[in-house]
Design an enzyme around this catalytic site. Structure first.
Site, PDB file in Angstrom:
ATOM      1  N   PRO A 132       0.665  -1.373   0.062  1.00 32.26           N
ATOM      2  CG  PRO A 132       0.157  -0.943   2.089  1.00 32.26           C
ATOM      3  CD  PRO A 132       0.719  -1.923   1.285  1.00 32.26           C
ATOM      4  CB  CYS A 133       3.128   2.742  -2.529  1.00 25.69           C
ATOM      5  SG  CYS A 133       1.960   2.516  -3.794  1.00 25.69           S
ATOM      6  CG  HIS A 134      -2.784   3.673  -1.124  1.00 25.33           C
ATOM      7  ND1 HIS A 134      -2.583   2.346  -1.370  1.00 25.33           N
ATOM      8  CD2 HIS A 134      -3.829   3.329  -0.002  1.00 25.33           C
ATOM      9  CE1 HIS A 134      -3.420   1.546  -0.459  1.00 25.33           C
ATOM     10  NE2 HIS A 134      -3.980   2.077   0.095  1.00 25.33           N
TER      11      HIS A 134
END
Length: 159
Positions: A132-134
């Site tokens: 989940p780089c967001h």
């Protein structure tokens, strides 16, 4: 052999690739160019299989319905540089509903002055949503960049 599949979600088509039973890439839904078309262009040698990893498909569907999902799929990161692997693994441990700053993630991997390098690892993330780089934001809580084709608006929507 690379197997490709797609899932129709309420956000649009989510596509992903698997090699030797491990997830190697994913493509977020995008209204401009469908994720499955982008994945096919990236892996023209891939073979499409509709019911690939049904448990993962259920998790993706639930995620895009807004459920808190902890993805249990095995991922393959060996094509990434060692530092990027450490950062991506640390990012994967950020829980649903929480965020971390680039600097915090740098500290978690033992490189406290490498916030920009963490940003580069996030930009090269081959597995958006699963990793989940967001959930990685700038200091002070600002969104920062997002390499999805729809940019920060997609990041905000995922958060």
């Amino acid at each position: 052999m690379i197997l490709l599949s797609r899932i129709k979600t309420r956000w649009g088509v989510f596509a992903y690739g698997v090699c030797r039973g491990r997830l190697i890439c994913s493509q977020l839904p995008d209204r401009r160019t469908p994720a499955d078309r982008r994945l096919a262009e990236r892996f023209p040698e891939g073979t499409w299989q509709e019911d690939l990893m049904p448990d993962f498909q259920d998790q993706v569907s639930a995620y895009f319905m807004g459920d808190a999902v902890e993805f249990s799929v095995e991922v393959e990161l060996s094509q990434q540089a060692a530092f990027h692997q450490r950062v991506l693994k640390a990012c994967r441990r950020i829980p649903f509903g929480e965020t971390a700053t680039y600097g915090e993630l740098a500290r978690r991997v033992g490189r406290p002055n490498a916030a920009r390098a963490v940003g580069q690892a996030m930009a090269a993330n081959p597995l958006p949503v699963v990793i989940p780089c967001h959930r990685v934001v700038e200091a002070g809580g600002r969104l920062g960049g997002f390499s999805s084709r729809t940019g920060p608006s997609q990041k905000l929507r995922l958060l």
